[in-house]
Write a protein that holds these residues in place. Structure first.
Motif, PDB file in Angstrom:
ATOM      1  N   VAL A   1       0.828  -1.209   0.000  1.00 33.36           N
ATOM      2  CA  VAL A   1       0.000   0.000   0.000  1.00 33.36           C
ATOM      3  C   VAL A   1       0.857   1.251   0.000  1.00 33.36           C
ATOM      4  CG1 VAL A   1      -1.653   1.350   1.339  1.00 33.36           C
ATOM      5  CG2 VAL A   1      -1.993  -1.111   1.050  1.00 33.36           C
TER       6      VAL A   1
ATOM      7  N   TYR B   1       4.060   1.179  -3.028  1.00 29.40           N
ATOM      8  CA  TYR B   1       3.759   1.146  -4.452  1.00 29.40           C
ATOM      9  C   TYR B   1       2.392   1.720  -4.813  1.00 29.40           C
ATOM     10  CZ  TYR B   1       7.963  -1.595  -4.366  1.00 29.40           C
ATOM     11  OH  TYR B   1       9.253  -1.989  -4.167  1.00 29.40           O
ATOM     12  N   THR B   2       1.373   1.490  -3.992  1.00 29.22           N
ATOM     13  CA  THR B   2       0.075   2.098  -4.289  1.00 29.22           C
ATOM     14  C   THR B   2       0.116   3.603  -4.078  1.00 29.22           C
ATOM     15  OG1 THR B   2      -1.041   0.060  -3.605  1.00 29.22           O
ATOM     16  CG2 THR B   2      -2.386   2.041  -3.795  1.00 29.22           C
TER      17      THR B   2
END
Length: 267
Positions: free
Chosen positions: A205, A208-209
């Motif tokens: 999360v 990378y998100t």
């Protein structure tokens, strides 16, 4: 445009003269504020005090990650961090004064209380980065030189966008400060370490998100020329400017939506 630039310069100049008029207080604030960066780096040193490697990274490699992260955040905190005062302007109605002036609201907020007292943080972060570069045996190429220059600037844009995004929540929820800090100062802490130390959904999360993995970790891996323990290809280290621009575009959209949503307190 020239008149606007002179107005912004006058705001910044006034702030600097105000702080410089109390020289001893200014010097003390400069020194005390630098402790934040020093503490961030000291936590990395303490972590490696009991082990030679963490998640496959040596102390020298981890310092490179911490140096890139600290410099990007220090620049953003210096130039954009005071947008966090927006909640006070919304609560007291002073935002009305800003909106009626013939200047951009966001730029006014940034120039009205530019925290020169935080300038030493950037100097300390540069020093850490220089030490880390000397400790690591980096094979320099034109691409890596450009990456070294661009990464802190991309970190500035990325963290600046996070500051604006978190501050903009005040247009809908005035007491949203702690939630915003979880992503600004929490993001700083997250990016100080190699993200391979984090696991599962938390890394997926935040790294990378939300893009925090591209602030320092991926560029550091690319600079070192080593294999990413997480399996990402080397070119991902060069994505930090793109990720920063996406964050800045999102911050601009949310800011404009907040300005349209704002209603005067009537006071």
């Amino acid at each position: 445009m020239a008149e606007e630039l002179r107005a912004y310069a006058a705001l910044i100049g006034g702030q600097f003269r105000s702080m410089a008029s109390y020289r001893m207080s200014f010097v003390i604030e400069l020194a005390s504020n630098s402790l934040t960066t020093a503490l961030d780096i000291s936590t990395v040193l303490v972590l490696f005090g009991s082990t030679r490697a963490v998640a496959g990274f040596s102390l020298a490699e981890a310092l490179l990650v911490a140096g890139l992260s600290s410099l990007g955040f220090a620049l953003a905190d210096l130039l954009v961090g005071n947008v966090d005062h927006l909640k006070q302007f919304v609560r007291t109605g002073l935002m009305d004064v800003i909106l009626v002036r013939p200047l951009g609201a966001l730029w006014q907020l940034l120039c009205m209380d530019l925290p020169f007292r935080k300038a030493l943080r950037s100097v300390l972060a540069v020093a850490v980065l220089v030490v880390a570069l000397r400790l690591n045996d980096i094979v320099w190429t034109p691409g890596r030189v450009v990456l070294l220059v661009v990464t802190p600037l991309a970190g500035l844009v990325f963290f600046g966008a996070i500051f604006v995004l978190s501050a903009s929540l005040a247009f809908w929820w005035v007491d949203s400060g702690e939630i915003g800090h979880a992503f600004t100062y929490g993001g700083r802490d997250f990016t100080t370490y190699p993200i391979a130390v984090y696991g599962g959904w938390f890394r997926a999360v935040f790294a990378y998100t939300l893009g925090f993995g591209f602030v320092a970790y991926q560029p550091a891996v690319a600079l070192l020329g080593r294999t990413d323990p997480l399996g990402l290809p080397p070119w991902t280290g060069f994505l930090s400017p793109l990720v920063a621009l996406v964050a800045a575009a999102l911050a601009a959209l949310v800011w404009r939506a907040g300005i349209r949503h704002y209603r005067s307190t009537g006071s």
